[in-house]
Design an enzyme around this catalytic site. Sequence first.
Site, short mmCIF file in Angstrom:
data_model
loop_
_atom_site.label_atom_id
_atom_site.label_comp_id
_atom_site.label_asym_id
_atom_site.label_seq_id
_atom_site.Cartn_x
_atom_site.Cartn_y
_atom_site.Cartn_z
N GLY A 152 1.03 -1.25 -0.15
CA GLY A 152 -0.19 -0.11 0.13
C GLY A 152 1.08 1.05 -0.12
O GLY A 152 2.38 0.97 -0.89
N ARG A 231 -0.54 -4.70 11.64
CA ARG A 231 -1.07 -5.32 13.10
C ARG A 231 -0.40 -6.26 13.70
O ARG A 231 -0.14 -6.82 13.11
CB ARG A 231 -2.46 -4.99 12.70
CG ARG A 231 -3.13 -3.60 12.71
CD ARG A 231 -3.19 -2.59 14.05
NE ARG A 231 -3.69 -1.42 13.32
CZ ARG A 231 -3.10 -0.77 12.95
NH1 ARG A 231 -1.15 -0.54 13.24
NH2 ARG A 231 -3.69 0.37 13.10
N GLU A 260 -0.63 -6.42 22.98
CA GLU A 260 -0.15 -4.89 23.12
C GLU A 260 -1.53 -5.05 23.81
O GLU A 260 -3.26 -4.35 23.40
CB GLU A 260 -0.07 -4.01 22.01
CG GLU A 260 -0.58 -4.17 21.10
CD GLU A 260 -0.32 -3.66 19.62
OE1 GLU A 260 -0.65 -1.92 19.26
OE2 GLU A 260 0.90 -3.19 19.55
N HIS A 278 4.86 0.01 19.63
CA HIS A 278 4.51 0.54 19.00
C HIS A 278 3.98 2.09 18.66
O HIS A 278 3.35 2.61 19.26
CB HIS A 278 2.86 0.16 19.22
CG HIS A 278 1.33 0.19 18.11
ND1 HIS A 278 0.74 -0.08 18.00
CD2 HIS A 278 1.92 1.32 17.20
CE1 HIS A 278 -0.17 -0.18 16.65
NE2 HIS A 278 0.31 0.61 15.95
#
Length: 311
Positions: A152, A231, A260, A278
């Site tokens: 992407g 993710r 997480e 993250h």
Amino acid sequence: MKPVLLVLNALADVYLDQLREHYDVRYAPTAAARAAAIGHAGAGDIRVVLTNGAVGLTGDEMARLASLELACALGAGYENLDVDAARDRGIAVANGAGTNDDCVADHAFALLLAAVRNLRGLDAHTRAGGWRDGLPPLPNFSHQRLGILGLGTIGRKIAQRARGFDLEVGYHNRRKLEDSPHAYFGSALALAEWADYLVVMTPGGAATRHMVNAEVLRALGSKGYVVNMARGSVVDTQALAVALREGVIAGAGLDVYESEPDAPAELIGLDNIVLTPHVGGNSPRAMAMSVQRFIDNAQRHFAGQPMISPL
């Protein structure tokens, strides 16, 4: 009168103050504050919700916000924002696509370089008074094959940076991109079989859950490295722990986890993985651009104009 904005994700005061210039802000970054805000008698006044992919907004919550007309994700991810429910209720949705691409791509290479060149281990060795004598040689980072799982906007930024390291790039998407010069592989497994490095940049959600599993890790091989910037759900944590312990792959770098915000207990004791909490898309520049994108999207919405990055 300013529109009422409910902010569900944590934000620094400087950005909340920026939002208050345009909105009557209700800030609810914890589960308790969120429940109170959405259950409050005044919840019917909320016209806009700002969240992110991890925090999300459910269809049930939308149903309790009678005046809600816009829900936005800060950043590109929106896997826990119920887009279908929003559309069913006539609620506009948008994200911050493009605002933190460079930051995430930079961090992906930081993790990959650190894993391949064992910077974590070398730093500890040096701090303990060690020198280079007797250390095993490390592989070159350059002149290898980089597989990007999800080409992407951020994946393309990663491919762009790969040129500086003379890396050959391949990718897997749901479909082949006709405008991409890179080799296309029809599955994650086929890409892993070809690649030396596998960088995960797919969306989250049910469709990609555990896409990187034990079989894919075996295909990557004992000299391969995997980095997850997407993710946590995309990589099977248990399979990754086994692969790292048993030498199925050489190493890994993770910025996201299935557990997480809790650290991944299965991976903490392993020496051949680099872990960050993250933060890949978080920099002053990226955050400022993300907040400004939300403001721009919302202003366009209320003015009856097309938003910059609608979903």
